[in-house]
Design an enzyme around this catalytic site. Sequence first.
Site, mmCIF file in Angstrom:
data_model
loop_
_atom_site.group_PDB
_atom_site.id
_atom_site.type_symbol
_atom_site.label_atom_id
_atom_site.label_comp_id
_atom_site.label_asym_id
_atom_site.label_seq_id
_atom_site.Cartn_x
_atom_site.Cartn_y
_atom_site.Cartn_z
ATOM 1 N N CYS B 127 -5.119 27.679 16.323
ATOM 2 C CA CYS B 127 -4.678 29.059 16.164
ATOM 3 C C CYS B 127 -5.522 29.858 17.139
ATOM 4 O O CYS B 127 -6.708 30.067 16.907
ATOM 5 C CB CYS B 127 -4.878 29.571 14.739
ATOM 6 S SG CYS B 127 -4.452 31.314 14.592
ATOM 7 N N CYS B 130 -6.734 33.569 15.487
ATOM 8 C CA CYS B 130 -7.737 33.673 14.429
ATOM 9 C C CYS B 130 -7.928 32.290 13.843
ATOM 10 O O CYS B 130 -8.498 31.432 14.472
ATOM 11 C CB CYS B 130 -7.353 34.710 13.384
ATOM 12 S SG CYS B 130 -5.664 34.586 12.794
ATOM 13 N N SER B 131 -7.423 32.057 12.670
ATOM 14 C CA SER B 131 -7.610 30.730 12.099
ATOM 15 C C SER B 131 -6.467 30.394 11.148
ATOM 16 O O SER B 131 -6.697 29.860 10.082
ATOM 17 C CB SER B 131 -8.957 30.631 11.403
ATOM 18 O OG SER B 131 -9.125 31.715 10.525
ATOM 19 N N CYS B 132 -5.258 30.724 11.538
ATOM 20 C CA CYS B 132 -4.109 30.334 10.734
ATOM 21 C C CYS B 132 -4.096 28.813 10.610
ATOM 22 O O CYS B 132 -4.343 28.109 11.582
ATOM 23 C CB CYS B 132 -2.807 30.801 11.380
ATOM 24 S SG CYS B 132 -2.656 32.581 11.421
#
Lengths: 121, 236
Positions: B127, B130-132
């Site tokens: 991702c 961000c940090s999906c």
Amino acid sequence: MASAIADLESLPAIPRDDDGPLFQAPWEAQAFAMVVALHERGVFTWQRWADALAREIASADGSSKPKGYYEHWLAALEGLLAEVELISFEQREARRSQWEAAAIASPHGEPIRLLDDLKKR
Amino acid sequence: MAVKTCGSIARMSSDHHHHHHHHDSGSHDEPRLCDTELRVRALESLLVEKGLVDPAALDAIIENYETRVGPRNGARVVAKAWTDPQYRQRLLEDATSAIAELGFQGRQGEHTQVVVNDERVHNLVVCTLCSCYPWPTLGLPPTWYKSAPYRARAVSDPRGVLKEFGLRIPDEVEIRVWDSTAEMRYLVLPRRPAGTEDLDEEALAALVTRDAMIGVGIVESPNPPEAARRGQGDGR
């Protein structure tokens, strides 16, 4: 470091299974970890945290839009940090705006960074 | 700016979420962080500055939980797809529903797509923004998944990143990088290793690692040669 494991049992209805808390998103875990870290550091007692969280949940009970558990958690943490005079409402708001600006300014495909914060993340 | 909730945030247009080669660096006006995420970042950065919280300690606390929370769900999905061709078919057609069949569902209605590794294609999930991450199947993302270097380099130099994970992908194998969004999460269906014909679903699931389902690892045969095992075990 003392393994002052946070006493999850004393919290109102934390989402968890037999092994521990459950999170639905990274920010929830992040918010959770901040409280555990601040408690380990002695910034507040676990009882004080549990009370703040319970108050927050109770005060939101009548509101029309139900919130997730960790939204209460975050609001309670914000409130408690203001109460112990570590982070004021104004400081929080100012920093939030900076992050918002950073998020908008960061080119697509690049991580969002806040000025000096880069080295830490 | 309108306050976005975490569940409904749209950070990029859905038509290019998997086109890793064409990252627009131009403007895009959708907010990339929801209000809640902004507040969390605000608090954390202030606490770090005041020396009250150490980012490494936070990561350690989170790591303590994340390694345990989710990956087993994804491993069950993979093992079932390996052993049940009809399930595999459903999984490839509509992963969100097929995963829900096993009782794993996200709270926020994000969709999951399964991408299949074979002899020609190796898939890698990142991702960049961000940090999906596919929570229902993989739990919380590991710290490195959230790190800036991984997010940037998985796109610009995927082979280099995989090499650092100890994975050498032959040149003739295409590497596809899948950039997750709030709406679309990816789960890699790794190749079933040789020598596992006799294993049942449960035994197979035990072989499937989180890293293999992100695409930074592969599923190893249960009896790897001594050298490979040593390489795996030592850490870094």
